[in-house]
Enzyme design. Structure first.
Site, mmCIF file in Angstrom:
data_model
loop_
_atom_site.group_PDB
_atom_site.id
_atom_site.type_symbol
_atom_site.label_atom_id
_atom_site.label_comp_id
_atom_site.label_asym_id
_atom_site.label_seq_id
_atom_site.Cartn_x
_atom_site.Cartn_y
_atom_site.Cartn_z
ATOM 1 N N LYS A 210 33.492 99.696 98.339
ATOM 2 C CA LYS A 210 33.003 100.466 97.186
ATOM 3 C C LYS A 210 33.919 101.684 97.007
ATOM 4 O O LYS A 210 35.103 101.509 96.736
ATOM 5 C CB LYS A 210 31.527 100.813 97.400
ATOM 6 C CG LYS A 210 30.640 99.551 97.496
ATOM 7 C CD LYS A 210 29.172 99.871 97.555
ATOM 8 C CE LYS A 210 28.302 98.632 97.512
ATOM 9 N NZ LYS A 210 27.990 98.085 98.831
ATOM 10 N N GLU B 25 36.221 85.271 118.616
ATOM 11 C CA GLU B 25 34.892 85.787 118.977
ATOM 12 C C GLU B 25 34.990 86.725 120.170
ATOM 13 O O GLU B 25 35.691 86.444 121.149
ATOM 14 C CB GLU B 25 33.943 84.626 119.284
ATOM 15 C CG GLU B 25 33.263 84.132 118.015
ATOM 16 C CD GLU B 25 32.683 82.746 118.138
ATOM 17 O OE1 GLU B 25 33.399 81.803 117.759
ATOM 18 O OE2 GLU B 25 31.560 82.627 118.606
ATOM 19 N N ARG C 227 36.088 93.556 100.798
ATOM 20 C CA ARG C 227 34.664 93.404 101.101
ATOM 21 C C ARG C 227 34.532 93.393 102.615
ATOM 22 O O ARG C 227 35.360 92.825 103.335
ATOM 23 C CB ARG C 227 34.126 92.101 100.518
ATOM 24 C CG ARG C 227 34.435 91.947 99.041
ATOM 25 C CD ARG C 227 33.572 90.926 98.382
ATOM 26 N NE ARG C 227 32.293 91.510 98.066
ATOM 27 C CZ ARG C 227 32.066 92.279 96.986
ATOM 28 N NH1 ARG C 227 33.020 92.548 96.133
ATOM 29 N NH2 ARG C 227 30.877 92.776 96.768
ATOM 30 N N TYR D 216 40.565 82.346 115.153
ATOM 31 C CA TYR D 216 39.254 82.602 115.770
ATOM 32 C C TYR D 216 39.401 83.640 116.870
ATOM 33 O O TYR D 216 40.367 83.593 117.643
ATOM 34 C CB TYR D 216 38.677 81.317 116.379
ATOM 35 C CG TYR D 216 37.465 80.836 115.621
ATOM 36 C CD1 TYR D 216 36.364 81.673 115.454
ATOM 37 C CD2 TYR D 216 37.413 79.569 115.063
ATOM 38 C CE1 TYR D 216 35.253 81.257 114.736
ATOM 39 C CE2 TYR D 216 36.309 79.143 114.345
ATOM 40 C CZ TYR D 216 35.225 79.999 114.183
ATOM 41 O OH TYR D 216 34.137 79.594 113.480
ATOM 42 N N THR E 120 29.693 99.854 103.736
ATOM 43 C CA THR E 120 30.539 98.748 103.314
ATOM 44 C C THR E 120 31.925 99.352 103.069
ATOM 45 O O THR E 120 32.085 100.570 102.987
ATOM 46 C CB THR E 120 30.017 98.066 102.034
ATOM 47 O OG1 THR E 120 29.801 99.057 101.036
ATOM 48 C CG2 THR E 120 28.740 97.305 102.289
HETATM 49 N N1 DSN Z 1 25.163 95.075 95.485
HETATM 50 C C1 DSN Z 1 25.396 96.445 95.864
HETATM 51 C C2 DSN Z 1 25.367 97.363 94.689
HETATM 52 O O1 DSN Z 1 25.735 96.929 93.619
HETATM 53 O O2 DSN Z 1 25.015 98.507 94.811
HETATM 54 C C3 DSN Z 1 24.498 96.857 96.945
HETATM 55 O O3 DSN Z 1 24.523 95.905 97.966
#
Ligand code: DSN
Length: 425
Positions: free
Chosen positions: A220, A48, A226, A46, A217
């Site tokens: 991707k 915070e 994530r 933890y 994010t």
């Molecule tokens: N779920 C994501 C996507 O597939 O583009 C966006 O949050």
């Protein structure tokens, strides 16, 4: 692992990824190092607060981890401040609203059904419920309608504008978007979740310097775990007034919105994995990777156009293709199913002005980030386009789909996942 049920499911998912082509444009395959950081003891801790200002003892190592992640993010994107604690993209966007506008204020974003995101003001999302959201669209040609945006800003006077997409195959003109936001003095927020890796690679223009706040994010095209980051510039001149909504106060406003505003303890294993991914993204090979994603998407687009597929905007500048299947006499859900049976994972998606419902839309969305990670290049894209066409044209022929599944499974063996051993020569 003692839990055999979960062990089996993890193994099954690994096999599914290994033996198939992951072509959902928001997905990727992380490195063995990212996985190692995610599965570390850091998850137990933890912490915070922020490095040097925690509500818990024993934070010396997680402080160092978070500082590394912040410094790497700042260097990679060229900003003075990075918050690496958002649990994922939607909470990060929530924090941005919380930091910069009040409930009932007018906010603007691209409609989900035209390629935007739920958190950009969809009526059933918090962003369209707590705030007065107005939504812009693409034109009939599928390109962002900058003219409509300009008119809307003049009449609606939004205080905040989100720009970014989940299903938009073209580049964003950030300087033009900033001019539009300046008409009403709105905060311009760039949500580059889909394209962050391309921005790092120089394969898409960076919004830094134009947008007030940039959110991405990390899982991707950036190819991390994530998670999400909020990036901005600023340097509060008067600490006593650091909570005023002024550009120089953005770092304080964002940090306070994350904690105590919205979140509790940061996920330290996730922060470490983000730091690892950011280091990987700073290597010259990542630039090549980002550029190859786009090259691959362009070849895939060209090949599908030759086979009479209707691509929204007629092609792509980035990592994804949005395909209107109306002329192929198949709906998105059925194409998704057929491709899945063949070993190619995509997702059904609305296309601009879709006459069908978002639950059963006319199109599919596909992208190249994950298959590019596995080392596939132009030659493989030609082959994949041909498989995609065969699967869609034979959607009701189980025999053909099974044959394709086998072929694709064999083909995938030559392109291991990043954490797998290299294939034998
Ligand atoms: N779920 C994501 C996507 O597939 O583009 C966006 O949050």
């Amino acid at each position: 692992m003692n839990d055999k049920e979960i062990e089996k499911l993890i193994a099954a998912e690994g096999k599914r990824q290994r033996e198939g082509l992951e072509m959902i444009p928001s997905e990727n395959h992380t490195s063995a190092d990212v996985l190692k950081a995610l599965g570390s003891r850091l998850t137990d801790k933890y912490s915070e607060g922020y490095p040097g200002m925690r509500y818990y003892g024993g934070c010396e190592y997680v402080d160092a981890v978070e500082n590394l992640a912040r410094d790497r993010a700042k260097a990679l994107f060229g900003v003075s401040h990075a918050n690496v604690q958002p649990y994922s993209g939607s909470p990060a966007n929530q924090a941005i609203y919380f930091a910069l506008v009040d409930p009932g204020d007018t906010v603007m974003g691209m409609h989900l059904y035209f390629g935007g995101h739920m958190t950009h003001g969809l009526k059933v999302n918090f962003s369209g419920t707590y705030y007065r959201s107005v939504q812009y669209h693409t034109g009939k040609d599928g390109y962002l309608d900058y003219g409509e945006m300009t008119k809307m800003v003049k009449t609606e006077k939004p205080k905040l504008i989100f720009v970014g997409a989940t299903a938009y195959p073209r580049i964003f003109e950030w300087a033009r978007l900033r001019e539009i936001a300046d008409i009403s003095g709105a905060w311009l927020i760039a949500d580059i979740s889909h394209i962050a890796g391309l921005v790092v690679a120089g394969a898409h223009p960076s919004p830094v310097g134009q947008a007030h706040v940039v959110m991405t994010t990390t899982h991707k095209t950036l190819r991390g775990p994530r998670g999400a980051m909020i990036l901005c510039n600023g340097n509060p001149s008067n600490p006593l007034k650091a909570a005023e909504r002024r550009p120089e106060n953005l770092p304080t406003l964002i940090d306070r919105a994350i904690i105590p505003g919205l979140q509790g303890g940061p996920h330290n294993h996730q922060t470490a994995a983000i730091a690892v991914a950011l280091r990987e993204a700073a290597q010259p090979s990542f630039k090549q990777y980002g550029r190859q994603i786009v090259k691959n998407a362009k070849i895939l687009a060209e090949e599908l156009l030759k086979k009479d597929y209707k691509l929204v905007t007629g092609g792509t500048d980035n990592h994804l293709l949005l395909i209107d299947l109306t002329n192929k006499k198949i709906i998105g859900a059925d194409a998704e199913k057929a491709l899945s049976k063949a070993g190619i994972t995509v997702n059904k998606n609305t296309v601009p002005f879709d006459p069908r419902s978002p639950f059963s839309p006319s199109g599919i969305r596909m992208g190249t980030p994950a298959i590019t990670t596995r080392g596939m290049k132009e030659k493989e894209m030609v082959q994949i386009a041909s498989w995609i066409d065969e699967a869609i044209s034979s959607a009701s022929d189980a025999k053909i789909l099974t044959r394709l599944n086998k072929q694709i499974g064999e083909f995938c063996k030559k392109f291991p996942l990043p954490s797998d051993p290299a294939p034998k020569a």
